[in-house]
Design a protein around this motif. Structure first.
Motif, short mmCIF file in Angstrom:
data_model
loop_
_atom_site.label_atom_id
_atom_site.label_comp_id
_atom_site.label_asym_id
_atom_site.label_seq_id
_atom_site.Cartn_x
_atom_site.Cartn_y
_atom_site.Cartn_z
N SER A 51 0.90 -1.24 -0.16
CA SER A 51 0.12 -0.01 0.18
C SER A 51 0.80 1.20 -0.03
O SER A 51 0.68 2.09 0.81
N ARG A 90 -2.36 2.17 5.96
CA ARG A 90 -3.36 1.41 5.88
C ARG A 90 -3.10 -0.18 6.58
O ARG A 90 -3.99 -1.02 6.84
N LEU A 115 -4.35 -1.81 9.59
CA LEU A 115 -5.80 -2.53 9.52
C LEU A 115 -5.38 -3.97 9.84
O LEU A 115 -6.49 -4.58 10.17
N ALA A 127 -8.14 -6.23 11.60
CA ALA A 127 -8.76 -7.37 10.99
C ALA A 127 -8.62 -8.57 11.69
O ALA A 127 -9.59 -9.27 12.19
N ALA A 177 -0.18 -13.61 -0.38
CA ALA A 177 -1.02 -12.40 -0.81
C ALA A 177 -0.09 -11.38 -1.54
O ALA A 177 0.99 -10.88 -1.20
N SER A 234 -1.89 -8.37 -2.40
CA SER A 234 -2.40 -7.12 -2.10
C SER A 234 -2.83 -6.78 -0.54
O SER A 234 -2.98 -8.10 0.20
N LEU A 235 -2.76 -5.75 -0.11
CA LEU A 235 -3.21 -5.61 1.50
C LEU A 235 -4.71 -6.01 1.51
O LEU A 235 -4.92 -6.64 2.46
N ASP A 236 -5.64 -5.85 0.49
CA ASP A 236 -7.04 -6.23 0.87
C ASP A 236 -6.85 -7.81 1.12
O ASP A 236 -7.69 -8.41 1.86
N VAL A 237 -6.08 -8.59 0.30
CA VAL A 237 -6.09 -9.93 0.66
C VAL A 237 -5.44 -10.39 1.88
O VAL A 237 -5.90 -11.20 2.74
N LEU A 289 -5.73 -8.47 4.65
CA LEU A 289 -6.87 -8.27 5.44
C LEU A 289 -7.79 -9.30 5.82
O LEU A 289 -8.20 -9.62 6.85
N ILE A 290 -8.14 -10.05 4.54
CA ILE A 290 -9.00 -11.03 4.50
C ILE A 290 -8.26 -11.94 5.35
O ILE A 290 -9.02 -12.86 6.06
N THR A 291 -7.02 -12.34 4.98
CA THR A 291 -6.33 -13.56 5.43
C THR A 291 -6.34 -13.32 7.18
O THR A 291 -6.54 -14.09 8.04
#
Length: 178
Positions: free
Chosen positions: A26, A32, A35, A39, A81, A83-86, A88-90
């Protein structure tokens, strides 16, 4: 005590990696990456609601092992992962999984002990839980030094696997209240 330590290790070992994760995944907003902690706590909070009733219905050991499996698989997914979104999901999934050692650990102690013995065991577990945050960032820094920030996710999976093997060998069913 290892079950309780899993939570503290999962939160505090990743702290030294946050700047690297932020700059890698990111770069437009490296803060970010923080997070990642939120999470994990979100997943753990949600998992806490379900783990107790599931362990009462299906038994302590299966729920504990499934939670640790989710934790470990999510750790491996975090390693890969991109991306940061992935990530966060993990981390939410890791939190869901780590709720099992926390909730089921207390339930097992209550199933097996009462009175002073229960208080002694819980005190030992809480002592470990309070000591681990002092050493986990140092351990996280060492892992980053040896590999990179992704290595911390493999360390999470390995720690979860160690707890799972220990559980599989040491805990006999049935422990759940009927």
């Amino acid at each position: 005590a290892m079950m309780f330590a899993c939570i503290a290790f999962s939160i505090d070992a990743i702290l030294p990696a946050l700047p690297d994760i932020g700059s890698n995944l990111s770069p437009e907003d490296p803060n970010r990456a923080q997070l990642i902690i939120s999470a994990f706590i979100l997943g753990m909070g949600i998992g806490t609601f379900f783990t107790g009733p599931l362990s009462d219905a299906f038994g302590r050991k299966p729920v504990l092992l499934w939670g640790l499996a989710l934790y470990g698989v999510a750790g491996i997914a975090g390693y890969f992962a991109q991306s940061l979104d992935v990530i966060l999901i993990t981390r939410v999934l890791m939190g869901l999984g780590v709720a099992a050692p926390r909730v089921v650990g207390v339930a097992i102690v209550r199933d097996l002990y009462a009175g002073r013995d229960m208080a002694r065991i819980i005190s030992l577990a809480m002592t470990i839980f309070t000591i681990v945050p002092a050493f986990a960032p140092l351990l996280g820094t060492g892992i980053i030094w040896i590999s990179d920030w992704r290595g911390i996710f493999i360390a999470f999976a390995i720690f979860g696997a160690i707890i799972a093997v220990w559980t599989a060998l040491r805990i006999e069913e049935p422990l759940a209240v009927e």
